[in-house]
Structure formats: structure tokens, C-alpha cells
Write a protein that holds these residues in place. Structure first.
Motif, PDB file in Angstrom:
ATOM      1  N   ARG A   1       0.783  -1.358   0.132  1.00  0.00           N
ATOM      2  CA  ARG A   1       0.014   0.003  -0.049  1.00  0.00           C
ATOM      3  C   ARG A   1       0.708   1.349   0.027  1.00  0.00           C
ATOM      4  NH1 ARG A   1      -4.971  -0.492   1.409  1.00  0.00           N
ATOM      5  NH2 ARG A   1      -6.313   1.400   1.749  1.00  0.00           N
ATOM      6  N   TYR A   2       0.320   2.251  -0.853  1.00  0.00           N
ATOM      7  CA  TYR A   2       1.078   3.536  -0.961  1.00  0.00           C
ATOM      8  C   TYR A   2       0.126   4.506  -0.987  1.00  0.00           C
ATOM      9  CZ  TYR A   2       4.704   6.923  -2.741  1.00  0.00           C
ATOM     10  OH  TYR A   2       5.407   7.917  -2.862  1.00  0.00           O
ATOM     11  N   GLU A   3       0.014   5.239   0.061  1.00  0.00           N
ATOM     12  CA  GLU A   3      -1.009   6.614  -0.186  1.00  0.00           C
ATOM     13  C   GLU A   3      -0.465   7.971   0.154  1.00  0.00           C
ATOM     14  OE1 GLU A   3      -4.394   5.877   2.166  1.00  0.00           O
ATOM     15  OE2 GLU A   3      -3.989   3.937   2.498  1.00  0.00           O
ATOM     16  N   PHE A   4      -0.961   8.986  -0.298  1.00  0.00           N
ATOM     17  CA  PHE A   4      -0.512  10.307  -0.055  1.00  0.00           C
ATOM     18  C   PHE A   4      -1.858  11.215  -0.240  1.00  0.00           C
ATOM     19  CE2 PHE A   4       1.423   8.927  -4.101  1.00  0.00           C
ATOM     20  CZ  PHE A   4       0.636   9.464  -5.119  1.00  0.00           C
ATOM     21  N   ASP A   5      -1.693  12.302   0.341  1.00  0.00           N
ATOM     22  CA  ASP A   5      -2.722  13.595   0.203  1.00  0.00           C
ATOM     23  C   ASP A   5      -1.963  14.419  -1.105  1.00  0.00           C
ATOM     24  OD1 ASP A   5      -4.344  12.717   2.052  1.00  0.00           O
ATOM     25  OD2 ASP A   5      -3.232  13.874   3.476  1.00  0.00           O
ATOM     26  N   MET A   6      -2.820  14.856  -1.818  1.00  0.00           N
ATOM     27  CA  MET A   6      -2.332  15.743  -3.044  1.00  0.00           C
ATOM     28  C   MET A   6      -3.047  17.110  -2.933  1.00  0.00           C
ATOM     29  SD  MET A   6      -3.653  13.246  -5.931  1.00  0.00           S
ATOM     30  CE  MET A   6      -5.244  12.683  -5.889  1.00  0.00           C
ATOM     31  N   ASP A   7      -2.210  18.213  -3.490  1.00  0.00           N
ATOM     32  CA  ASP A   7      -3.051  19.591  -3.384  1.00  0.00           C
ATOM     33  C   ASP A   7      -2.026  20.186  -4.534  1.00  0.00           C
ATOM     34  OD1 ASP A   7      -4.551  21.304  -1.872  1.00  0.00           O
ATOM     35  OD2 ASP A   7      -2.793  22.532  -1.871  1.00  0.00           O
ATOM     36  N   ASN A   8      -2.906  21.259  -5.322  1.00  0.00           N
ATOM     37  CA  ASN A   8      -2.476  22.097  -5.943  1.00  0.00           C
ATOM     38  C   ASN A   8      -3.611  23.150  -6.216  1.00  0.00           C
ATOM     39  OD1 ASN A   8      -4.373  21.290  -8.315  1.00  0.00           O
ATOM     40  ND2 ASN A   8      -2.907  19.837  -9.095  1.00  0.00           N
ATOM     41  N   GLY A   9      -3.321  24.273  -7.175  1.00  0.00           N
ATOM     42  CA  GLY A   9      -4.296  25.297  -7.127  1.00  0.00           C
ATOM     43  C   GLY A   9      -5.551  24.824  -7.799  1.00  0.00           C
ATOM     44  N   ASN A  10      -6.070  23.787  -8.114  1.00  0.00           N
ATOM     45  CA  ASN A  10      -7.251  23.319  -8.832  1.00  0.00           C
ATOM     46  C   ASN A  10      -7.975  22.337  -7.968  1.00  0.00           C
ATOM     47  OD1 ASN A  10      -6.944  24.923 -11.034  1.00  0.00           O
ATOM     48  ND2 ASN A  10      -5.576  23.521 -12.076  1.00  0.00           N
ATOM     49  N   MET A  11      -7.139  21.437  -7.234  1.00  0.00           N
ATOM     50  CA  MET A  11      -7.750  20.445  -6.493  1.00  0.00           C
ATOM     51  C   MET A  11      -7.013  19.923  -5.239  1.00  0.00           C
ATOM     52  SD  MET A  11      -6.147  17.368  -6.808  1.00  0.00           S
ATOM     53  CE  MET A  11      -4.566  17.041  -7.408  1.00  0.00           C
ATOM     54  N   SER A  12      -7.765  19.145  -4.327  1.00  0.00           N
ATOM     55  CA  SER A  12      -6.956  18.414  -3.265  1.00  0.00           C
ATOM     56  C   SER A  12      -7.635  17.322  -3.247  1.00  0.00           C
ATOM     57  CB  SER A  12      -6.947  19.294  -2.156  1.00  0.00           C
ATOM     58  OG  SER A  12      -8.496  19.489  -1.666  1.00  0.00           O
ATOM     59  N   GLY A  13      -6.688  16.242  -2.478  1.00  0.00           N
ATOM     60  CA  GLY A  13      -7.448  15.051  -2.611  1.00  0.00           C
ATOM     61  C   GLY A  13      -6.456  13.896  -1.961  1.00  0.00           C
ATOM     62  N   HIS A  14      -6.798  12.711  -2.076  1.00  0.00           N
ATOM     63  CA  HIS A  14      -6.205  11.397  -1.660  1.00  0.00           C
ATOM     64  C   HIS A  14      -6.100  10.499  -2.606  1.00  0.00           C
ATOM     65  CE1 HIS A  14      -4.590   9.210   1.657  1.00  0.00           C
ATOM     66  NE2 HIS A  14      -4.967   8.067   1.162  1.00  0.00           N
ATOM     67  N   TRP A  15      -4.814   9.924  -2.853  1.00  0.00           N
ATOM     68  CA  TRP A  15      -4.464   8.844  -3.443  1.00  0.00           C
ATOM     69  C   TRP A  15      -3.994   7.403  -2.945  1.00  0.00           C
ATOM     70  CZ3 TRP A  15      -0.529   5.554  -4.943  1.00  0.00           C
ATOM     71  CH2 TRP A  15      -0.542   5.042  -6.134  1.00  0.00           C
ATOM     72  N   THR A  16      -4.759   6.389  -3.351  1.00  0.00           N
ATOM     73  CA  THR A  16      -4.254   5.280  -2.597  1.00  0.00           C
ATOM     74  C   THR A  16      -3.913   4.345  -3.669  1.00  0.00           C
ATOM     75  OG1 THR A  16      -6.126   5.462  -0.940  1.00  0.00           O
ATOM     76  CG2 THR A  16      -5.291   3.322  -1.186  1.00  0.00           C
ATOM     77  N   GLY A  17      -2.865   3.371  -3.579  1.00  0.00           N
ATOM     78  CA  GLY A  17      -2.549   2.612  -4.412  1.00  0.00           C
ATOM     79  C   GLY A  17      -2.453   1.120  -3.689  1.00  0.00           C
ATOM     80  N   ILE A  18      -3.146   0.219  -4.220  1.00  0.00           N
ATOM     81  CA  ILE A  18      -3.138  -1.321  -3.474  1.00  0.00           C
ATOM     82  C   ILE A  18      -2.064  -2.228  -4.416  1.00  0.00           C
ATOM     83  CG2 ILE A  18      -4.485  -2.915  -2.549  1.00  0.00           C
ATOM     84  CD1 ILE A  18      -6.671  -0.777  -2.227  1.00  0.00           C
ATOM     85  N   PHE A  19      -1.473  -2.857  -4.003  1.00  0.00           N
ATOM     86  CA  PHE A  19      -0.540  -3.969  -4.702  1.00  0.00           C
ATOM     87  C   PHE A  19      -0.596  -5.181  -3.958  1.00  0.00           C
ATOM     88  CE2 PHE A  19       1.122   0.310  -4.589  1.00  0.00           C
ATOM     89  CZ  PHE A  19       1.613   0.630  -5.907  1.00  0.00           C
TER      90      PHE A  19
END
Length: 133
Positions: A67-85
Motif C-alpha cells: 500500500r502506498y498513499e498520499f494527500d495531494m494539493d495544487n491550485g485546482n484540487m486537493s484529495g487523496h490517492w491510494t495504491g493497493i498492490f
């Protein structure tokens, strides 16, 4: 919030996929990214698109080969990404989930399509990288 999910299978060792996806040193396989800047090793980094747009990522989970996860943010959006292996025999299965909120209301109707396009591009680039390495 818009949620987009993509699944894919690869015929290789899970270590290969994991190293490609989690590497912050080599983004040459990505067709949409010009560089990655590590801000805080193992915790925070930036991706710079070829157009110069910057997104900041804060790593929230790192379970090797799982599992690899991170929060992300830029001028247009914010959110969360999850990768399951996972791996069964010589087949690696990955599932990537993005949960994003747009910051500009006019973008809301387009975000789901944009995420799908980005995820497809990422998987295509990843397939090419696996074949080369």
C-alpha cells in the motif's frame, strides 16, 4: 468529491512495479511529468508537469509491496490517492483510487473525466516502464 478507480494486471515481480511507482528519483517513464522535487525525504514531494504546473504530495502510508498513499494539493484540487498492490503467482494486481475535490466550481463537471484520463495515461506509461526494465 469525485472518486476515480483503475485496476490493472502485470506479468512481473511485484518488486519491479513497487520500485517504479514509488521512486522519487526517476520519473523519466512518466509522459506527463518533467521532474519530481523531494521536499522532505519519505514524507513530501512535488511533481512538476511538462507545462510547469506543480502538485504537492504528502505521503500518508507506505507499506512495502502492499500500500502506498498520499494527500495531494495544487491550485485546482486537493484529495487523496491510494495504491493497493498484490501478487498471485506471476501476476501483479494494482488498484489506484483517487478521491478529489476541486477548488474551482466550474471544474466540477470535468473532474471525473480528467481523473480517468490521467489514470489511463499513468497505467499506459507504467506498462511501458515495466517492459523496458
Amino acid at each position: 468529491m469525485a472518486i476515480s478507480n483503475i485496476k490493472a494486471e502485470f506479468h512481473c515481480d511485484i518488486k519491479k512495479i513497487w520500485e517504479i511507482v514509488t521512486s522519487l528519483e526517476d520519473c523519466s517513464w512518466r509522459s506527463d511529468i518533467s521532474k519530481i522535487v523531494v521536499i522532505d525525504q519519505g514524507k513530501k514531494f512535488e511533481e512538476h508537469t511538462k507545462d510547469g504546473y506543480v502538485t504537492t504530495f504528502t505521503i500518508t502510508a507506505f507499506e512495502q509491496y502492499k500500500r502506498y498513499e498520499f494527500d495531494m494539493d495544487n491550485g485546482n484540487m486537493s484529495g487523496h490517492w491510494t495504491g493497493i498492490f498484490s501478487q498471485q503467482g506471476d501476476v501483479v494486481r494494482i488498484e489506484f483510487i483517487e478521491d478529489v475535490a476541486v477548488k474551482k466550481i466550474f471544474m466540477k463537471p470535468f473532474v471525473k473525466g480528467y481523473l480517468k484520463k490521467q489514470q489511463s495515461c499513468y497505467i499506459d506509461d507504467l506498462r511501458k516502464a515495466v517492459e523496458r526494465k
